[in-house]
Design an enzyme around this catalytic site. Structure first.
Site, PDB file in Angstrom:
ATOM      1  N   LYS A  96       0.836  -1.197   0.000  1.00 30.39           N
ATOM      2  CA  LYS A  96       0.000   0.000   0.000  1.00 30.39           C
ATOM      3  C   LYS A  96       0.872   1.248   0.000  1.00 30.39           C
ATOM      4  O   LYS A  96       1.863   1.328   0.737  1.00 30.39           O
ATOM      5  CB  LYS A  96      -0.911  -0.033   1.231  1.00 30.39           C
ATOM      6  CG  LYS A  96      -1.933   1.085   1.314  1.00 30.39           C
ATOM      7  CD  LYS A  96      -2.843   0.876   2.525  1.00 30.39           C
ATOM      8  CE  LYS A  96      -3.907   1.942   2.659  1.00 30.39           C
ATOM      9  NZ  LYS A  96      -4.822   1.676   3.789  1.00 30.39           N
ATOM     10  N   SER A 165      -9.410   1.830   2.639  1.00 36.86           N
ATOM     11  CA  SER A 165      -8.467   2.567   1.832  1.00 36.86           C
ATOM     12  C   SER A 165      -7.435   1.701   1.114  1.00 36.86           C
ATOM     13  O   SER A 165      -6.686   2.189   0.258  1.00 36.86           O
ATOM     14  CB  SER A 165      -7.732   3.588   2.715  1.00 36.86           C
ATOM     15  OG  SER A 165      -7.061   2.935   3.784  1.00 36.86           O
ATOM     16  N   SER A 189     -10.447  -0.399   6.453  1.00 35.10           N
ATOM     17  CA  SER A 189      -9.619  -0.288   5.253  1.00 35.10           C
ATOM     18  C   SER A 189      -8.994  -1.575   4.757  1.00 35.10           C
ATOM     19  O   SER A 189      -8.417  -1.596   3.664  1.00 35.10           O
ATOM     20  CB  SER A 189      -8.514   0.742   5.493  1.00 35.10           C
ATOM     21  OG  SER A 189      -9.057   2.025   5.668  1.00 35.10           O
TER      22      SER A 189
END
Length: 452
Positions: A96, A165, A189
């Site tokens: 990420k 996210s 997320s």
């Protein structure tokens, strides 16, 4: 003749028609370690898969194919020279784009940090490399891992959100672009995008995985976690990132049918009929396999958990981003500015009261869950919304994020609209090993066909 994207290495090994990109993390690592597969061949297959599938999904914030192949060749050379082969054995992992990486940009999903290159690796990346893995590329995150979406679309239906996210991490894993990925969760997320994209996510107990070198939004809540296409693969990657002995790389069978609490819905969000029916069918299968499933409800005294979570998250976010917002307000999204403005309105007294209330909730819910091996609940209120301007409702994940309890999402069904639905399992802090065992027990009994 077999293509490079099929598992076929040398005349001494039989041809296997499973595409290389479809191998599990564990299978790929075992094949590389045994000399049946080179890291270069496997990495090339992943890059070919990305080239073939990413145009409509856009899971990657940064990808350097030549750099990835160079890392793979280096891993192969070290193995041929007799160097110890770690558990990740020359495997590239998606990371990420809020996790600092020395060799690739870390752009935080924001134009403010376009092209930014940290001068260091996050602790989890150091451990990834020590385990023999490398960073295949950086996956798309929402802006500062909050709610303003990035460019990624749902891999099942491109007009739907992938969740957030950890949007790119979930989408890339679902498509077989990468066997596993690193993500984070402050509210929903990891768990929500896993449910929306039909993969497995594991959010460990708070601080079970090191957060140093990852962009901080809420120090109390931010948690590093992993996504893969099986519980076993999540456990393997998480074990490599954790302190030695912290999370087992091999999930030991639970040895008996589990005792499950069933929280069919959360009081602060309505659950769709499709999600209810998917869970109903899954739990019927688990009961038939011997699981003891006890319906429970969240005590009314605990219904303030969502409010407490929001206050902590936004107050801390406003503190963390105070200087950046003052300097770059016009470069931040309206959603993020509004949330940070709200967080600044909370006084210190209200914030410390929320922290104290969190401690009370942790103690009370730990006691409540003591008779059970795990609690099952929806990971999201419905399948992924047909809206790319937001990432869906994280409310089904809020409680476990507030408490710092470990949680897993496994895919269980495909809704009538062709999108996946999941099942969330959670346990008390520190019970990660047991939770993974229960999740694997459930996974083995709940048939699901993903995109591979």
């Amino acid at each position: 003749m077999h293509s490079r994207s099929e598992r076929e290495l040398g005349s001494g090994f039989p041809a296997v028609t499973t595409p290389l990109h479809a191998l599990t993390l564990r299978a790929a690592a075992n094949s590389i370690r045994a000399g049946e597969l080179s890291s270069e061949a496997y990495t090339r297959a992943l890059l070919e898969r990305i080239a073939a599938t990413d145009a409509n999904v856009q899971a990657w914030a940064y990808l350097d194919p030549e750099g990835a192949l160079a890392a793979a060749r280096e891993a192969d050379a070290e193995r041929r020279a007799g160097a110890p082969v770690g558990p990740l054995a020359g495997i590239g992992i998606g990371v990420k784009d809020i996790v600092a990486t020395l060799d690739q940009p870390t752009q935080l999903g924001s134009p403010i940090y376009t092209g930014a290159r940290p001068a260091y690796d996050a602790n989890c990346i150091e451990r990834l490399r020590q385990a023999g893995g490398f960073v295949l590329g950086k996956t798309v995150t929402t802006e500062f891992a909050f709610i303003h979406p990035g460019k990624t679309r749902n891999p099942w239906r491109a007009g739907h959100t992938p969740g957030g996210s950890s949007s790119g991490s979930a989408a890339a894993v679902a498509l077989g672009q990468v066997p596993a990925a690193i993500g984070t969760q402050t509210n929903g997320s990891l768990i929500r995008p896993a449910a929306y994209c039909g993969v497995v996510a594991f959010k460990p107990t708070l601080d079970a995985l090191p957060f140093q070198g990852v962009n901080v939004f809420s120090p109390t809540l931010d948690t590093l976690g992993v996504l893969a296409r099986s519980v076993a693969d999540c456990a393997l990657l998480a074990s490599c990132l954790a302190d030695p002995g912290g999370i087992p790389g091999d999930v030991e069978p639970i040895g008996r049918a589990p005792r499950l609490a069933l929280l069919a819905a959360f009081p602060w969000v309505a659950t769709s009929i499709e999600q209810e029916w998917a869970m109903h069918a899954a739990l019927a299968t688990l009961r038939d396999s011997g699981a003891v499933v006890t319906p429970v409800e969240l005590a009314e005294a605990w219904h303030d958990a969502q409010r407490v979570h929001r206050m902590i998250m936004l107050y801390e976010g406003a503190q963390q981003m105070r200087d950046l917002q003052a300097r770059e307000r016009e470069q931040l999204s309206a959603k993020l500015n509004a949330a940070l403005d709200e967080g600044r309105e909370f006084g210190d007294g209200a914030y410390h009261a929320a922290l104290a209330r969190r401690d009370i909730l942790i103690a009370a819910i730990t006691e409540w869950l003591a008779p059970f091996d795990a609690i099952v609940a929806p990971p999201a209120s419905a399948s992924a919304p047909a809206d790319l301007t937001h990432t869906g409702d994280p409310s089904c994940c809020t409680l476990w994020s507030l408490l710092g309890f470990p949680a897993v999402s496994i895919p269980i069904a495909v809704a009538d609209n062709g999108l996946p639905l999941g099942l969330q399992l959670a346990a008390t802090a520190g019970a990660d090993e047991r939770l993974l065992a229960v999740a694997q027990w459930c996974e083995e009994r709940l048939a699901f066909k993903g995109l591979l």
